[in-house]
Design a protein around this motif. Sequence first.
Motif, mmCIF file in Angstrom:
data_model
loop_
_atom_site.group_PDB
_atom_site.id
_atom_site.type_symbol
_atom_site.label_atom_id
_atom_site.label_comp_id
_atom_site.label_asym_id
_atom_site.label_seq_id
_atom_site.Cartn_x
_atom_site.Cartn_y
_atom_site.Cartn_z
ATOM 1 N N GLY A 39 0.820 -1.198 0.000
ATOM 2 C CA GLY A 39 0.000 0.000 0.000
ATOM 3 C C GLY A 39 0.858 1.253 0.000
ATOM 4 O O GLY A 39 2.074 1.200 -0.007
ATOM 5 N N SER A 40 0.178 2.393 -0.002
ATOM 6 C CA SER A 40 0.909 3.655 0.016
ATOM 7 C C SER A 40 0.545 4.429 1.268
ATOM 8 O O SER A 40 -0.514 4.237 1.858
ATOM 9 C CB SER A 40 0.579 4.482 -1.229
ATOM 10 O OG SER A 40 -0.783 4.819 -1.239
ATOM 11 N N VAL A 41 1.442 5.311 1.658
ATOM 12 C CA VAL A 41 1.218 6.149 2.820
ATOM 13 C C VAL A 41 0.201 7.211 2.424
ATOM 14 O O VAL A 41 0.381 7.892 1.416
ATOM 15 C CB VAL A 41 2.538 6.803 3.279
ATOM 16 C CG1 VAL A 41 2.314 7.724 4.442
ATOM 17 C CG2 VAL A 41 3.553 5.733 3.623
ATOM 18 N N THR A 42 -0.874 7.361 3.175
ATOM 19 C CA THR A 42 -1.907 8.330 2.829
ATOM 20 C C THR A 42 -1.656 9.654 3.536
ATOM 21 O O THR A 42 -1.071 9.697 4.611
ATOM 22 C CB THR A 42 -3.307 7.817 3.215
ATOM 23 O OG1 THR A 42 -3.319 7.540 4.614
ATOM 24 C CG2 THR A 42 -3.666 6.572 2.447
ATOM 25 N N GLY A 43 -2.091 10.729 2.899
ATOM 26 C CA GLY A 43 -1.967 12.051 3.491
ATOM 27 C C GLY A 43 -0.579 12.635 3.426
ATOM 28 O O GLY A 43 -0.299 13.649 4.048
ATOM 29 N N ARG A 44 0.323 12.017 2.659
ATOM 30 C CA ARG A 44 1.697 12.499 2.548
ATOM 31 C C ARG A 44 2.125 12.500 1.090
ATOM 32 O O ARG A 44 1.743 11.634 0.316
ATOM 33 C CB ARG A 44 2.671 11.595 3.310
ATOM 34 C CG ARG A 44 2.358 11.359 4.750
ATOM 35 C CD ARG A 44 2.855 12.503 5.607
ATOM 36 N NE ARG A 44 2.780 12.204 7.030
ATOM 37 C CZ ARG A 44 1.722 12.449 7.783
ATOM 38 N NH1 ARG A 44 0.642 12.962 7.243
ATOM 39 N NH2 ARG A 44 1.730 12.176 9.069
ATOM 40 N N THR A 45 2.923 13.470 0.719
ATOM 41 C CA THR A 45 3.576 13.483 -0.586
ATOM 42 C C THR A 45 5.047 13.788 -0.342
ATOM 43 O O THR A 45 5.427 14.213 0.747
ATOM 44 C CB THR A 45 2.986 14.549 -1.532
ATOM 45 O OG1 THR A 45 3.057 15.821 -0.910
ATOM 46 C CG2 THR A 45 1.549 14.232 -1.893
#
Length: 62
Positions: free
Chosen positions: A12-18
């Motif tokens: 999965g990917s880390v949410t709320g971060r770029t």
Amino acid sequence: MATNTGEGYRKGSVTGRTQMERKDGTHQKRDERTGEFMEVKQSEGKFKGVAKEPDGRDTGNS
């Protein structure tokens, strides 16, 4: 939500971060909700599982 597998990769990917590359070549994370800049990666390369900025996603986090 991203989860670490313990085998050297993340599902999965880390949410709320770029993340973005800074002028000095290091990468820095940014919170999508507040726009606050977060930690700078000390080693080479990018953060694992964090979307590049601009990521082109229209998420509820931004």
